[in-house]
Design a protein around this motif. Structure first.
Motif, PDB file in Angstrom:
ATOM      1  N   ARG A 492     -76.795 -43.442  -9.351  1.00  0.00           N
ATOM      2  CA  ARG A 492     -75.353 -43.378  -9.558  1.00  0.00           C
ATOM      3  C   ARG A 492     -74.647 -44.116  -8.418  1.00  0.00           C
ATOM      4  N   LEU A 493     -73.906 -45.160  -8.771  1.00  0.00           N
ATOM      5  CA  LEU A 493     -73.195 -45.960  -7.775  1.00  0.00           C
ATOM      6  C   LEU A 493     -71.808 -45.392  -7.486  1.00  0.00           C
ATOM      7  N   LEU A 494     -71.141 -44.920  -8.530  1.00  0.00           N
ATOM      8  CA  LEU A 494     -69.809 -44.341  -8.360  1.00  0.00           C
ATOM      9  C   LEU A 494     -69.469 -43.565  -9.617  1.00  0.00           C
ATOM     10  N   THR A 495     -68.408 -42.778  -9.541  1.00  0.00           N
ATOM     11  CA  THR A 495     -67.897 -42.036 -10.688  1.00  0.00           C
ATOM     12  C   THR A 495     -66.387 -42.137 -10.707  1.00  0.00           C
ATOM     13  N   TYR A 496     -65.857 -42.533 -11.870  1.00  0.00           N
ATOM     14  CA  TYR A 496     -64.411 -42.506 -12.086  1.00  0.00           C
ATOM     15  C   TYR A 496     -64.027 -41.169 -12.716  1.00  0.00           C
ATOM     16  N   MET A 497     -62.809 -40.717 -12.420  1.00  0.00           N
ATOM     17  CA  MET A 497     -62.204 -39.628 -13.166  1.00  0.00           C
ATOM     18  C   MET A 497     -60.768 -40.048 -13.460  1.00  0.00           C
ATOM     19  N   VAL A 498     -60.456 -40.257 -14.751  1.00  0.00           N
ATOM     20  CA  VAL A 498     -59.130 -40.711 -15.148  1.00  0.00           C
ATOM     21  C   VAL A 498     -58.499 -39.669 -16.062  1.00  0.00           C
ATOM     22  N   TYR A 499     -57.171 -39.670 -16.105  1.00  0.00           N
ATOM     23  CA  TYR A 499     -56.432 -38.679 -16.898  1.00  0.00           C
ATOM     24  C   TYR A 499     -55.028 -39.227 -17.153  1.00  0.00           C
ATOM     25  N   PRO A 500     -54.320 -38.726 -18.143  1.00  0.00           N
ATOM     26  CA  PRO A 500     -54.760 -37.856 -19.239  1.00  0.00           C
ATOM     27  C   PRO A 500     -55.371 -38.701 -20.352  1.00  0.00           C
ATOM     28  N   VAL A 501     -56.423 -38.215 -20.969  1.00  0.00           N
ATOM     29  CA  VAL A 501     -57.127 -38.964 -22.010  1.00  0.00           C
ATOM     30  C   VAL A 501     -57.239 -38.085 -23.251  1.00  0.00           C
ATOM     31  N   ARG A 502     -56.811 -38.619 -24.389  1.00  0.00           N
ATOM     32  CA  ARG A 502     -56.957 -37.913 -25.658  1.00  0.00           C
ATOM     33  C   ARG A 502     -58.336 -38.199 -26.251  1.00  0.00           C
ATOM     34  N   SER A 503     -58.896 -37.190 -26.877  1.00  0.00           N
ATOM     35  CA  SER A 503     -60.253 -37.308 -27.411  1.00  0.00           C
ATOM     36  C   SER A 503     -60.362 -38.437 -28.430  1.00  0.00           C
ATOM     37  N   ALA A 504     -59.366 -38.549 -29.312  1.00  0.00           N
ATOM     38  CA  ALA A 504     -59.414 -39.585 -30.346  1.00  0.00           C
ATOM     39  C   ALA A 504     -59.368 -40.981 -29.731  1.00  0.00           C
ATOM     40  N   HIS A 505     -58.559 -41.118 -28.689  1.00  0.00           N
ATOM     41  CA  HIS A 505     -58.447 -42.427 -28.045  1.00  0.00           C
ATOM     42  C   HIS A 505     -59.743 -42.790 -27.327  1.00  0.00           C
ATOM     43  N   TRP A 506     -60.363 -41.811 -26.694  1.00  0.00           N
ATOM     44  CA  TRP A 506     -61.628 -42.068 -25.997  1.00  0.00           C
ATOM     45  C   TRP A 506     -62.713 -42.483 -26.990  1.00  0.00           C
ATOM     46  N   GLU A 507     -62.787 -41.803 -28.131  1.00  0.00           N
ATOM     47  CA  GLU A 507     -63.796 -42.153 -29.122  1.00  0.00           C
ATOM     48  C   GLU A 507     -63.565 -43.556 -29.670  1.00  0.00           C
ATOM     49  N   ALA A 508     -62.286 -43.952 -29.810  1.00  0.00           N
ATOM     50  CA  ALA A 508     -61.981 -45.287 -30.333  1.00  0.00           C
ATOM     51  C   ALA A 508     -62.358 -46.376 -29.341  1.00  0.00           C
ATOM     52  N   GLU A 509     -62.228 -46.090 -28.054  1.00  0.00           N
ATOM     53  CA  GLU A 509     -62.462 -47.111 -27.037  1.00  0.00           C
ATOM     54  C   GLU A 509     -63.804 -46.943 -26.332  1.00  0.00           C
ATOM     55  N   ARG A 510     -64.620 -46.010 -26.764  1.00  0.00           N
ATOM     56  CA  ARG A 510     -65.865 -45.692 -26.064  1.00  0.00           C
ATOM     57  C   ARG A 510     -66.763 -46.917 -25.888  1.00  0.00           C
ATOM     58  N   SER A 511     -67.010 -47.674 -26.945  1.00  0.00           N
ATOM     59  CA  SER A 511     -67.966 -48.785 -26.878  1.00  0.00           C
ATOM     60  C   SER A 511     -67.515 -49.842 -25.878  1.00  0.00           C
ATOM     61  N   VAL A 512     -66.228 -50.132 -25.864  1.00  0.00           N
ATOM     62  CA  VAL A 512     -65.723 -51.152 -24.935  1.00  0.00           C
ATOM     63  C   VAL A 512     -65.832 -50.667 -23.498  1.00  0.00           C
ATOM     64  N   ILE A 513     -65.470 -49.416 -23.257  1.00  0.00           N
ATOM     65  CA  ILE A 513     -65.497 -48.893 -21.883  1.00  0.00           C
ATOM     66  C   ILE A 513     -66.930 -48.776 -21.373  1.00  0.00           C
ATOM     67  N   LEU A 514     -67.864 -48.375 -22.235  1.00  0.00           N
ATOM     68  CA  LEU A 514     -69.261 -48.322 -21.808  1.00  0.00           C
ATOM     69  C   LEU A 514     -69.768 -49.710 -21.428  1.00  0.00           C
ATOM     70  N   ALA A 515     -69.342 -50.733 -22.181  1.00  0.00           N
ATOM     71  CA  ALA A 515     -69.734 -52.100 -21.829  1.00  0.00           C
ATOM     72  C   ALA A 515     -69.115 -52.510 -20.492  1.00  0.00           C
ATOM     73  N   MET A 516     -67.884 -52.072 -20.241  1.00  0.00           N
ATOM     74  CA  MET A 516     -67.256 -52.355 -18.944  1.00  0.00           C
ATOM     75  C   MET A 516     -68.037 -51.708 -17.804  1.00  0.00           C
ATOM     76  N   LEU A 517     -68.466 -50.456 -18.012  1.00  0.00           N
ATOM     77  CA  LEU A 517     -69.223 -49.757 -16.965  1.00  0.00           C
ATOM     78  C   LEU A 517     -70.555 -50.450 -16.695  1.00  0.00           C
ATOM     79  N   GLU A 518     -71.215 -50.933 -17.733  1.00  0.00           N
ATOM     80  CA  GLU A 518     -72.478 -51.654 -17.538  1.00  0.00           C
ATOM     81  C   GLU A 518     -72.255 -52.944 -16.749  1.00  0.00           C
ATOM     82  N   SER A 519     -71.196 -53.673 -17.091  1.00  0.00           N
ATOM     83  CA  SER A 519     -70.896 -54.902 -16.354  1.00  0.00           C
ATOM     84  C   SER A 519     -70.574 -54.599 -14.901  1.00  0.00           C
ATOM     85  N   LEU A 520     -69.807 -53.528 -14.678  1.00  0.00           N
ATOM     86  CA  LEU A 520     -69.440 -53.151 -13.310  1.00  0.00           C
ATOM     87  C   LEU A 520     -70.673 -52.742 -12.511  1.00  0.00           C
TER      88      LEU A 520
END
Length: 747
Positions: A492-520
């Motif tokens: 584990r290199l780092l951990t983000y904690m962001v807020y406020p996040v709605r569950s529906a929005h997170w599920e919609a953007e999950r694939s893109v954000i996971l790809a961002m984390l892999e690139s980072l």
């Protein structure tokens, strides 16, 4: 129905409300007294009423024989029914001599020259008493009015082409500033409308090139571009600015040809959308008539095509009423988008009727056709847009996500100067992808599980010791926020904690954000590898350099002590500078190591404070005007620390303060031993650091104002603090001095 029509009338009403109209003053008996009139702010006056008039004469002043009277802002066709003639308008003005006045002079559809007290101020075209020497010009101009309380305005007008002659529009009088602002405002409005029509046209033309089957896109784009071109030829005659040498005749032809072409283009667009509702015979009839008028405007005799314009207005009005009738049928049949047509065409018809009545001097309003056409373009743009919205919504969302991911990766690769920049860039893109403010917490995990916690909001980072971190290796959405770990090779290199996040929005953007984390994760791993390799290379070189420096320093100290030097102060200075050189070499060697091996010693706080006080007094011995205070509390505390490194920490902070203080100042140190922690406050009253320098204070080689420094002083301080599992904070600002606060666990 009323709510739907408001969608189209509201933009037009806003434009009308924003159209600044001048105050009107009516002259009587060819004179006008405005000496006591209010010209404050943007106030200006339209010089209407009765002016003195000398028919068939060009003069610049009142003549002995009495003049006739002729109204301004009206045609002189009651004098010459065919509109052809020439003469001079005269008006005597009484003004406040303390003000600087200006004039706004609209084009009059012909040729004229303006004089003030016999001096020519401007001209438009070429005036003449003969048709063969006369040349019209369509140009709107502003000019300064001649100074003096008594002013005689003379306007020499000649018309041998247009069927209407005279001073069509009143001259506006105001202060120079108000006239310039009025002209600029009208220019801005024209350019705004031209730009809006042109952009809409080009946009829909591009859509047509991508989708050839939809002919409505093509006809609407050509209609919009034609309307944008027409706007260049009316109102402020912007075409004269873009093409200064264009003749008045050519400008007239361009204006009327674009007006005539609007009818067949509009009909073709309408028919391409609703072919089952439009009568093709009537549509073609209206279109052919309009094209005939357009050809007449382009190639017909100048005077002839000007005289047929009223006939075209009748044809055009009938065609627009027919389109409006078909739009009513669409509404009746509840056809999709029918209200858009109903509202936009109704608004256009109202504006066109207003302009016709205004041009005939039946009503005193403003020209509104350009706003009506803008409302039409606006409504049709909405209609065409809704045809594409549903079909392309999902593709646009996916495309946007992919574009954001590619942009993030590109910026990450090109702008990853250091780990902190990359981490902050990642936080910003993740928050924007989730549609939330850039805020949250970041926990960085370094070598030997060294942990650093930060609270972040926009570009502001604040160290904290209370951040909550999920131990999960996968993203986790909780009531507190969304935890996003960045993992590389199981670490584990780092951990983000962001807020406020709605569950529906997170599920919609999950694939893109996971790809961002892999690139980072990949970028951070590469940065750390590169940093480690760089430090290893520095370490190999530094070890040899430090060895040589230490040998030379010992030799220097030995030789100095063997010499029988009477000046003890000189010996102390040599010893001090030699120790300084050794300390700089050790800084480089310590920093080059991937981790520091602490030599922990158990020592009372009082003894450590004595050593530090002696070190700093020795350092400050050559700075008599710098006052040094060391406050100690909790002297009974027993510390378990690396004494040598802590002494170097204080020396580095002190040298940094000396550089800031210069020749004089106050340096205050407070050491407090309490429970299992040592609290250190190191403060100077120097100039402080600028906000731009603060983020890089602890970066190696990134911040050094000392020409002889290594650029590692504060970086070494931070490394010593972190190696003791401590924290360091800085408070600084221009003119506020600098305070370093250090918390060390010492049990």
């Amino acid at each position: 129905m009323l709510e739907r029509l408001t969608i189209f009338f509201l933009p037009i009403l806003i434009c009308i409300a924003c159209t600044e109209r001048p105050l009107v003053v009516e002259s009587a008996g060819s004179s006008l007294n405005l000496a006591s009139s209010d010209f404050s702010g943007e106030r200006h006056y339209a010089l209407k009423g009765q002016w003195a008039f000398y028919p068939h004469r060009f003069v610049t002043d009142f003549q002995e024989e009495g003049p006739e009277i002729q109204g301004v802002a009206q045609y002189w066709n009651d004098r010459w029914p065919d509109g052809r003639g020439y003469g001079t308008y005269l008006l005597r003005l009484t003004l406040n001599s303390d003000l600087d006045y200006g004039l706004y002079v609209p084009d009059q559809g012909t040729a004229f020259a303006l004089f003030c007290n016999g001096r020519k101020l401007l001209e438009s075209g070429k005036i003449s008493d003969r048709a063969e020497n006369w040349e019209p010009e369509l140009k709107v101009q502003i000019t300064d009015l001649c100074k003096g309380p008594d002013v005689i305005l003379a306007v020499q007008v000649a018309n041998f082409g247009h069927r209407f002659g005279g001073l069509w529009y009143p001259i506006l009088l105001g202060t120079k500033k108000s006239i310039e602002n009025f002209r600029n405002a009208r220019w801005s409005t024209d350019l705004l409308l031209v730009g809006a029509n042109s952009l809409v046209g080009l946009y829909h033309l591009a859509l047509f090139l991508l989708r050839h089957r939809d002919r409505s896109l093509f006809w609407f784009s050509i209609y919009s571009l034609n309307n944008g071109f027409r706007l260049l030829t009316v109102n402020e005659r912007t075409i004269q600015v873009l093409w200064p040498n264009i003749s008045g005749e050519l400008a007239h032809r361009a204006e009327y040809a674009s007006i005539c072409l609007g009818v067949p283009l509009g009909l073709l667009y309408f028919q391409s959308l609703f072919p089952e509702y439009v009568n093709k015979t009537l549509s073609r009839l209206f279109g052919l008539i309009a094209i005939a008028f357009s050809l007449n405007a382009i190639w017909g005799p100048y005077r002839y095509f000007l005289s047929t314009l009223e006939v075209f207005y009748v044809v055009g009005s009938i065609s627009f009423l027919y389109i409006l009738y078909v739009a009513v049928l669409l509404v009746k049949d509840k056809k999709g988008g029918a209200w858009l047509f109903m509202g936009s065409f109704a608004a256009l018809v109202i504006c066109i009727v207003n302009d016709i009545l205004h041009n005939e001097y039946i009503i005193d309003t403003a020209h509104l056709a350009q706003y009506g056409f803008f409302g039409l373009i606006f409504g049709q743009s909405i209609f065409l847009a809704r045809n594409f919205t549903t079909a392309y919504t999902r593709a646009e969302i996916l495309g946007d996500r992919l574009a954001n991911l590619l942009q993030f990766q590109r910026r990450l690769i090109s702008g990853a100067a250091n780990e902190r920049t990359s981490v902050h860039l990642g936080l910003g893109h993740i928050c924007r992808q989730l549609g939330i403010p850039v805020q949250g917490s970041i926990t960085l995990f370094g070598p030997e599980s060294v942990r650093q916690d930060f609270r972040v909001k926009d570009d502001y980072w604040e160290r904290t010791s209370s951040a909550t971190v999920s131990e999960s290796q996968i993203p986790l959405l909780t009531d507190e926020g969304l935890f996003l770990p960045v993992i590389s090779d199981g670490q584990r290199l780092l951990t983000y904690m962001v807020y406020p996040v709605r569950s529906a929005h997170w599920e919609a953007e999950r694939s893109v954000i996971l790809a961002m984390l892999e690139s980072l994760a990949l970028v951070i791993r590469n940065l750390r590898t590169r940093e480690r390799e760089k430090l290893e290379a520095i370490g190999r070189v530094a070890a040899e350099i430090v060895h040589d420096i230490n040998n030379q320093c010992h030799l220097i100290l030995q030789r100095v002590r063997q010499q029988n030097v009477q000046d003890k102060r000189l010996i102390e200075m040599i010893e001090q500078e030699t120790h300084l050189l050794q300390n700089m070499a050790l800084d480089v060697l310590d920093f080059s190591r991937d981790r520091q091996v602490l030599r922990l010693e158990t020592i009372p706080l009082s003894q450590l404070a004595d050593w530090i006080e002696n070190d700093l007094k020795h350092l400050l011995s050559t700075h008599p005007d710098i006052h040094f205070n060391l406050n100690r509390e909790g002297l009974d505390a027993i510390l378990n620390v690396d004494v040598g490194r802590l002494r170097r920490l204080f020396l580095n902070l002190a040298r940094n303060s000396l550089e800031a203080l210069g020749d004089s100042g106050i340096l205050t140190i407070q050491m407090l031993g309490e429970l299992d922690y040592l609290y250190i406050t190191f403060r100077d009253d120097g100039p402080g650091f600028s906000p731009s320098a603060r983020p890089n204070l602890f970066e190696p080689f990134a911040f050094s104002e000392k020409p002889e420094g290594s650029g590692l002083g504060l970086a070494i301080v931070r490394q010593i603090v972190l190696s003791h599992q401590g924290q360091i904070f800085v408070e600084t600002g221009p003119g506020q001095g600098t305070t370093f606060r250090i918390v060390l666990p010492v049990a």
